[in-house]
Design a protein around this motif. Structure first.
Motif, PDB file in Angstrom:
ATOM      1  N   TYR A   1       0.857  -1.188   0.000  1.00  0.00           N
ATOM      2  CA  TYR A   1       0.000   0.000   0.000  1.00  0.00           C
ATOM      3  C   TYR A   1       0.889   1.232   0.000  1.00  0.00           C
ATOM      4  O   TYR A   1       1.823   1.345   0.798  1.00  0.00           O
ATOM      5  N   ASN A   2       0.625   2.154  -0.911  1.00  0.00           N
ATOM      6  CA  ASN A   2       1.444   3.358  -1.061  1.00  0.00           C
ATOM      7  C   ASN A   2       0.944   4.445  -0.113  1.00  0.00           C
ATOM      8  O   ASN A   2       0.132   5.289  -0.475  1.00  0.00           O
ATOM      9  N   TYR A   3       1.483   4.402   1.098  1.00  0.00           N
ATOM     10  CA  TYR A   3       1.050   5.365   2.117  1.00  0.00           C
ATOM     11  C   TYR A   3       1.575   6.777   1.837  1.00  0.00           C
ATOM     12  O   TYR A   3       0.983   7.769   2.274  1.00  0.00           O
ATOM     13  N   LEU A   4       2.685   6.891   1.087  1.00  0.00           N
ATOM     14  CA  LEU A   4       3.247   8.213   0.807  1.00  0.00           C
ATOM     15  C   LEU A   4       2.326   9.046  -0.078  1.00  0.00           C
ATOM     16  O   LEU A   4       2.194  10.251   0.101  1.00  0.00           O
TER      17      LEU A   4
ATOM     18  N   PRO B   1       2.462  13.468  -0.356  1.00  0.00           N
ATOM     19  CA  PRO B   1       2.664  13.419  -1.812  1.00  0.00           C
ATOM     20  C   PRO B   1       3.960  14.098  -2.267  1.00  0.00           C
ATOM     21  O   PRO B   1       4.576  13.655  -3.229  1.00  0.00           O
ATOM     22  N   ALA B   2       4.381  15.155  -1.566  1.00  0.00           N
ATOM     23  CA  ALA B   2       5.624  15.840  -1.953  1.00  0.00           C
ATOM     24  C   ALA B   2       6.826  14.923  -1.730  1.00  0.00           C
ATOM     25  O   ALA B   2       7.740  14.861  -2.561  1.00  0.00           O
ATOM     26  N   GLU B   3       6.827  14.213  -0.614  1.00  0.00           N
ATOM     27  CA  GLU B   3       7.919  13.268  -0.332  1.00  0.00           C
ATOM     28  C   GLU B   3       7.888  12.115  -1.324  1.00  0.00           C
ATOM     29  O   GLU B   3       8.944  11.600  -1.724  1.00  0.00           O
ATOM     30  N   TYR B   4       6.683  11.702  -1.716  1.00  0.00           N
ATOM     31  CA  TYR B   4       6.562  10.640  -2.708  1.00  0.00           C
ATOM     32  C   TYR B   4       7.150  11.082  -4.043  1.00  0.00           C
ATOM     33  O   TYR B   4       7.860  10.322  -4.709  1.00  0.00           O
TER      34      TYR B   4
ATOM     35  N   ILE C   1      10.149   9.458  -6.200  1.00  0.00           N
ATOM     36  CA  ILE C   1      10.030   9.087  -7.611  1.00  0.00           C
ATOM     37  C   ILE C   1      11.157   9.702  -8.431  1.00  0.00           C
ATOM     38  O   ILE C   1      11.759   9.053  -9.288  1.00  0.00           O
ATOM     39  N   GLU C   2      11.462  10.965  -8.144  1.00  0.00           N
ATOM     40  CA  GLU C   2      12.545  11.621  -8.880  1.00  0.00           C
ATOM     41  C   GLU C   2      13.879  10.955  -8.603  1.00  0.00           C
ATOM     42  O   GLU C   2      14.736  10.857  -9.492  1.00  0.00           O
TER      43      GLU C   2
END
Length: 610
Positions: A371-374, A379-382, A386-387
Motif C-alpha cells: 500500500y502506497n502510504y506516501l 505526496p511531496a515526499e513521494y 520518484i525523482e
C-alpha cells in the motif's frame, strides 16, 4: 411499475408516482431484509440468490452490499475482540497471525460462496472486509500502537506484525487467483481493501527514518571498539567492520520489509547516522591510539623526546593492519553503495510506479500485499522519491551517503597520517635534538690557535648515520607491509592521502612510483624538511662545526640518492653556505643565487657579518 415510469418520464404526476414507487420499495426491503441477512449468515444459497435478485431488480444493489456487510461485520468485530480477550497474556505478534488466519479462511469461503450469488463477488467481499477492518473496536491502529508502546525493539516488533499483514494480503490475492477471479476485481474496491489492511501501519511508516535510526544506533552500541593496547585495538576494529555492514544491510532489508521501499529517503538518513556515529567512535579510538603510542608532541616542546620510538617495526606493522581495516571499510562501503542502488532499482517495478518519468503516478493495478502510504499522506515526499528513482534509472553518477563517504575518507587519511607518524617517530626524535647537539658547541673561530681540519677528513656524526641507517631499512620493511596479498590494504594505500606525498620534486624522473615508494618518498621528504628546519634553529656554528654539518648533510644526500630520491634544493644550498669561507661568503651567495632568508640565517649562525 418501475419499467412504466422509465417510459412515462414526462407525464405531469411523474414525481408522485416515483415517490410511491420508492415507498413500495422501502416496504419490500423492510420485509425481506431480515430474511436476506439470515440467508447471508447461514449461507442459504437459494434464499440468498432469490433476495439478492429482488434487490437487483428494484435497483438497490448498494443496499444489498450494506446488508451483506452488516451480516458479517458484527461477526468479525466480535472475533477481533474474542481473540484479544482470550489471548490477553500474549503479545500482538503472537495473536494477530491467528486472527488473520481466520480472516483468510473466511475470505476464501465467502468469495467462493458469493460467486454463486453476486455478479461481482470480489468487490462484494472486498468492500465488506474493508469496512469491517476499518470498523474494528478497539481500532487496529490503537492496538498496534499500544503493543509497541514500551517495546525496546519497536521496529523489530512492527516489522514482525507487518509481515503477518503482508502474508494476509498475499493470501487474499492467491484466493482470487485460485478461483480465476482476479480480473473481476475492481480497482476502487481493492484499493479500499488494501488501505484498510495496511493503513494501521502508516503512522509508523511515516516515522520510519527515526525508528530505523534508533534501532541502528542501539545495535551499534553493542559493538565494542575498546581494547587494551595497540594490537588488540586494531583487532577489535577489524572485527567491527563486518558487524557494521551487517547492520547496514539489515537496515536495507527493514526498509523493504516495513515500507516496501517507500521509506528509502528515510533509510538514507538513518544510514548516515549509523556511519557517522561509528566513524565518530573510530575518531576517538584513533586519538587514544596516538596517546598510547605517544605520538602527540607537547606544545612548546621541540627538542624533547617523544617516547621510546626505537627501531620497533612491530608497531609499524600494527599501523599497517589499521590501514588494512580502512581499506576494508572503504571497499565494503563502495560495494554497499552499489548494492543499495541495485536494490532500490530492482524493487522499483514492484512499487507500482508508472513508466513515464514526468509525472510518475501509481498504475491501475492494485496489490493487496502493498500500500502506497506516501501518496496519501506525503505526496511531496513521494514525488521526491520518484525523482530519485528516475535519476538512478537515467544517470550513472548518482551516489548515496556522500557525507558518510567523506567522513570515511577523512578517517582513512587520518589513519595514514597516524601510520606515517609511527614510521617517522624515530627519525623525528633524532632530528629534533639537532639544534642542541654538543658537537656544535666547539671553540669559536676568533679564539685559540687550533687549525681547522679540512672537510674531507671529517666523518658523519652518529645522529646522521643513525638517520641514514633507518632510511635505508625502509624499502625492506615497507615491502613486507605493502606486498601482502590484501586487496583491502592495497586499496587503502592507493586511495588515501599520505603526509608529504604531494610533493613530487624529490622523485627521480625515471622511477615508477609504487605504493612502497610513495611512503619512502613521504618519509624522506619529511626528513629533509624537518632537518632543514632544525639546521636553521642551531644557535651558533664555528667554521669547523659548519664543515661538520655540511659533511652530515652530504651524507644524508648520498643516502637519499641511494633510495632514488633527489635531495632538496634547500639542503644543497645549505651545504654550499656551510662550506663557504667567511671572506668569500657574499660572493658565494651571489654565484649560487641563494634566497636571502637562507643565506642571512646561515650567516647569523656562523657569526659572519654581511
Amino acid at each position: 411499475m418501475q419499467k412504466s415510469l422509465a417510459v412515462l418520464h414526462d407525464i405531469p404526476d411523474y414525481e408522485d408516482r416515483s415517490q410511491k414507487l420508492e415507498s413500495l420499495k422501502n416496504k419490500l426491503e423492510s420485509r425481506i431484509s431480515p430474511k436476506l441477512i439470515s440467508a447471508f449468515n447461514t449461507h442459504t444459497l437459494v434464499d440468498a440468490k432469490l433476495y439478492s435478485q429482488i434487490f437487483t431488480d428494484i435497483e438497490r444493489k448498494d443496499q444489498l452490499q450494506r446488508y451483506y456487510t452488516r451480516a458479517h461485520k458484527t461477526r468479525l468485530v466480535k472475533l477481533w475482540q474474542t481473540v484479544q480477550t482470550g489471548k490477553a497474556e500474549q503479545s500482538m505478534t503472537e495473536w494477530l497471525p491467528s486472527f488473520l488466519d481466520d480472516l483468510t479462511a473466511m475470505w476464501h469461503a465467502e468469495v467462493k460462496w458469493c460467486s454463486q450469488v453476486f455478479s461481482d463477488p470480489c468487490d462484494t467481499v472486498g468492500s465488506m472486509l474493508a469496512e469491517s477492518l476499518m470498523g474494528l473496536e478497539p481500532p487496529f491502529h490503537h492496538c498496534l500502537a499500544k503493543s509497541v508502546e514500551n517495546d525496546n525493539s519497536q521496529l523489530t516488533s512492527l516489522i514482525s506484525l507487518r509481515q503477518a499483514v503482508v502474508r494476509f494480503g498475499r493470501s487474499l490475492e492467491q484466493g482470487l487467483v485460485s478461483q480465476g477471479l482476479q480480473s473481476q476485481a475492481g480497482d476502487e474496491e481493492m484499493h479500499a481493501l488494501a488501505r484498510a489492511i495496511h493503513s494501521p501501519f502508516s503512522e509508523f511508516q511515516l516515522t520510519y527514518a527515526s525508528l530505523e535510526q534508533d534501532h541502528l544506533l542501539a545495535e551499534l552500541g553493542s559493538i565494542s571498539l575498546e581494547a587494551q593496547g595497540f594490537m588488540d585495538t586494531v583487532g577489535v576494529i577489524s572485527d567491527s567492520v563486518p558487524k557494521l555492514y551487517h547492520l547496514a544491510d539489515s537496515a536495507v532489508g527493514n526498509c523493504f520489509t516495513f515500507t516496501d521501499g517507500l521509506g528509502f529517503v528515510g533509510l538514507l538518513s538513518a544510514l548516515e547516522s549509523l556511519f557517522s556515529s561509528y566513524l565518530s567512535r573510530l575518531d576517538i579510538v584513533l586519538l587514544e591510539l596516538k596517546s598510547i603510542c605517544r605520538l602527540e608532541l607537547p606544545s612548546g616542546s621541540q627538542a624533547v623526546a617523544l617516547g621510546d620510538h626505537g627501531e620497533d617495526w612491530g608497531e609499524a606493522h600494527n599501523a599497517f593492519r589499521l590501514l588494512q581495516c580502512c581499506g576494508d571499510l572503504l571497499l565494503k562501503f563502495l560495494a554497499f553503495q552499489s548494492n543499495l542502488s541495485s536494490s532500490i532499482l530492482s524493487r522499483a517495478p514492484q512499487l507500482q510506479l508508472s513508466p513515464s518519468p514526468s509525472p510518475r503516478t501509481p498504475v491501475s493495478h492494485v496489490s493487496l500485499h502493498t500500500y502506497n502510504y506516501l501518496v496519501e499522506h506525503r505526496p511531496a515526499e513521494y514525488q521526491q522519491f520518484i525523482e530519485l528513482i528516475y535519476q538512478l534509472e537515467t544517470s550513472s553518477t548518482v551516489s548515496f551517503l556522500a557525507e558518510s563517504q567523506r567522513h570515511l575518507v577523512a578517517f582513512s587519511n587520518g589513519c595514514h597520517t597516524f601510520a606515517f607518524d609511527m614510521l617517522f617517530a624515530s627519525l623525528k626524535e633524532k632530528l629534533l635534538r639537532i639544534p642542541t647537539l654538543k658537537e656544535w658547541r666547539g671553540e669559536s673561530d676568533s679564539g685559540g690557535d687550533s687549525i681547522p681540519l679540512p672537510s674531507f677528513t671529517l666523518s658523519p656524526l652518529t645522529y646522521i648515520t643513525q638517520i641514514g641507517d633507518h632510511l635505508l631499512t625502509l624499502p625492506q620493511q615497507l615491502e613486507s607491509f605493502t606486498s601482502q596479498d590484501s586487496s583491502a590494504l592495497e586499496y587503502a594505500l592507493k586511495s588515501s592521502t599520505i603526509p608529504f606525498s604531494s610533493d613530487t620534486a624529490a622523485v627521480s624522473p625515471d622511477h615508477e612510483p609504487d605504493v612502497a615508494f610513495r611512503w619512502i618518498h613521504a618519509i624522506t621528504e619529511a626528513t629533509m624538511q624537518l632537518y632543514f628546519q632544525q639546521i636553521l634553529d642551531i644557535p651558533h656554528l664555528s667554521h669547523q662545526s659548519a664543515l661538520q654539518l655540511a659533511t652530515d648533510i652530504e651524507y644524508l644526500c648520498n643516502v637519499l640518492t641511494a633510495l632514488e630520491v633527489n635531495p632538496s634544493v634547500n639542503l644543497k644550498q645549505a651545504v654550499v653556505l656551510l662550506k663557504a669561507h667567511p671572506e668569500q661568503y657574499e660572493t658565494t651567495v651571489k654565484d649560487e643565487n641563494i634566497p636571502s632568508r637562507l643565506y642571512t640565517r646561515v650567516a647569523e649562525i656562523r657569526g659572519i657579518d654581511i
